[in-house]
Design a protein around this motif. Structure first.
Motif, PDB file in Angstrom:
ATOM      1  N   GLU A 157      31.085 -13.832  64.175  1.00  0.00           N
ATOM      2  CA  GLU A 157      31.409 -12.464  64.599  1.00  0.00           C
ATOM      3  C   GLU A 157      31.123 -11.456  63.487  1.00  0.00           C
ATOM      4  OE1 GLU A 157      31.972 -11.342  67.656  1.00  0.00           O
ATOM      5  OE2 GLU A 157      31.575 -13.435  68.159  1.00  0.00           O
ATOM      6  N   THR A 158      31.409 -11.813  62.256  1.00  0.00           N
ATOM      7  CA  THR A 158      31.135 -10.921  61.129  1.00  0.00           C
ATOM      8  C   THR A 158      29.632 -10.668  61.000  1.00  0.00           C
ATOM      9  OG1 THR A 158      33.087 -11.708  59.963  1.00  0.00           O
ATOM     10  CG2 THR A 158      31.397 -10.616  58.637  1.00  0.00           C
ATOM     11  N   LEU A 159      28.849 -11.706  61.116  1.00  0.00           N
ATOM     12  CA  LEU A 159      27.397 -11.550  61.016  1.00  0.00           C
ATOM     13  C   LEU A 159      26.832 -10.745  62.183  1.00  0.00           C
ATOM     14  CD1 LEU A 159      26.463 -15.113  59.735  1.00  0.00           C
ATOM     15  CD2 LEU A 159      26.590 -12.987  58.416  1.00  0.00           C
ATOM     16  N   ARG A 160      27.384 -10.962  63.372  1.00  0.00           N
ATOM     17  CA  ARG A 160      26.933 -10.170  64.538  1.00  0.00           C
ATOM     18  C   ARG A 160      27.221  -8.690  64.339  1.00  0.00           C
ATOM     19  NH1 ARG A 160      28.990 -14.141  69.300  1.00  0.00           N
ATOM     20  NH2 ARG A 160      27.152 -15.464  69.367  1.00  0.00           N
ATOM     21  N   ALA A 161      28.317  -8.374  63.632  1.00  0.00           N
ATOM     22  CA  ALA A 161      28.682  -6.983  63.370  1.00  0.00           C
ATOM     23  C   ALA A 161      27.871  -6.413  62.207  1.00  0.00           C
ATOM     24  CB  ALA A 161      30.177  -6.888  63.075  1.00  0.00           C
ATOM     25  N   ASP A 162      26.933  -7.214  61.697  1.00  0.00           N
ATOM     26  CA  ASP A 162      26.039  -6.798  60.608  1.00  0.00           C
ATOM     27  C   ASP A 162      26.811  -6.477  59.333  1.00  0.00           C
ATOM     28  OD1 ASP A 162      23.497  -6.506  59.609  1.00  0.00           O
ATOM     29  OD2 ASP A 162      23.330  -4.393  60.158  1.00  0.00           O
ATOM     30  N   ARG A 163      27.863  -7.261  59.088  1.00  0.00           N
ATOM     31  CA  ARG A 163      28.638  -7.123  57.862  1.00  0.00           C
ATOM     32  C   ARG A 163      28.432  -8.368  57.009  1.00  0.00           C
ATOM     33  NH1 ARG A 163      32.847  -6.196  61.564  1.00  0.00           N
ATOM     34  NH2 ARG A 163      33.983  -7.944  60.674  1.00  0.00           N
ATOM     35  N   ALA A 164      28.532  -8.194  55.719  1.00  0.00           N
ATOM     36  CA  ALA A 164      28.410  -9.333  54.802  1.00  0.00           C
ATOM     37  C   ALA A 164      29.786  -9.947  54.584  1.00  0.00           C
ATOM     38  CB  ALA A 164      27.825  -8.875  53.475  1.00  0.00           C
ATOM     39  N   TRP A 165      29.780 -11.259  54.354  1.00  0.00           N
ATOM     40  CA  TRP A 165      31.032 -11.949  54.100  1.00  0.00           C
ATOM     41  C   TRP A 165      30.703 -13.188  53.293  1.00  0.00           C
ATOM     42  CZ3 TRP A 165      34.368 -14.840  58.227  1.00  0.00           C
ATOM     43  CH2 TRP A 165      35.632 -15.109  57.701  1.00  0.00           C
TER      44      TRP A 165
END
Length: 180
Positions: A157-165
């Protein structure tokens, strides 16, 4: 008249030299040329060459050429077109370079689509998880390889939101055992 006769004689001598050169071609060379001509008769065949421009830049030209006559005719009229593909050639070389970097990394690398289906894995990833070929894992959902399904879903979900983690995930080997 004398000038025309001299020119005709020179053309005849040049034609004889060309014919003699053709006779002197080795069998291998004649076969190669015949193969190239046959290929050209089948359709347009691109060829890339590097040239130096008038200002000293190296440019890549893609030549497309082919025959305009049917195969049963004698002779070989050729039509050719050159297109500057320097930018495209550089982009293709960059892609090949990056592809090799991904494939040869000492770290396991996985690339997935927006549905989290694996589209690329390198050999290090395969070896780490105990798989022999990419065909065994490509197309499968990324969560199938996560020991902690909840954490794996959060990463997706984080990657789909185009955020780094940055997170460490425990992966599962082919036999189901976790990678420690």
């Amino acid at each position: 008249d004398t000038r025309a006769a001299i020119e005709a004689s020179e053309r005849a001598a040049q034609a004889r030299r060309v014919m003699e050169e053709r006779k002197n071609l080795g069998e291998q060379r004649r076969t190669m040329v015949a193969d190239q001509l046959a290929t050209m008769r089948q359709g347009m065949q691109p060829l890339r060459t590097r040239i130096r421009s008038a200002v000293g830049e190296v440019r890549v030209i893609e030549w497309t050429h082919g025959s305009t006559w049917p195969a049963d005719r004698q002779g070989m009229p050729i039509v050719g077109v050159g297109l500057d593909v320097t930018g495209q050639d550089q982009a293709e070389r960059d892609v090949r370079f990056k592809q090799r970097a991904l494939e040869q990394s000492i770290n396991g690398i996985v690339i997935a689509d927006m549905e989290a289906r694996l589209t690329f894995v390198n050999d290090t990833f395969l070896r780490s998880l105990g798989y022999a070929t990419a065909a065994e894992v490509l197309g499968r959902h990324g969560l199938e390889f996560c020991a902690d399904q909840t954490l794996g879903a959060q990463v997706i979900e984080t990657l789909r939101a185009d955020r780094a983690w940055v997170v460490e995930i425990t992966l599962l080997r082919k036999d189901g055992s976790p990678i420690e």
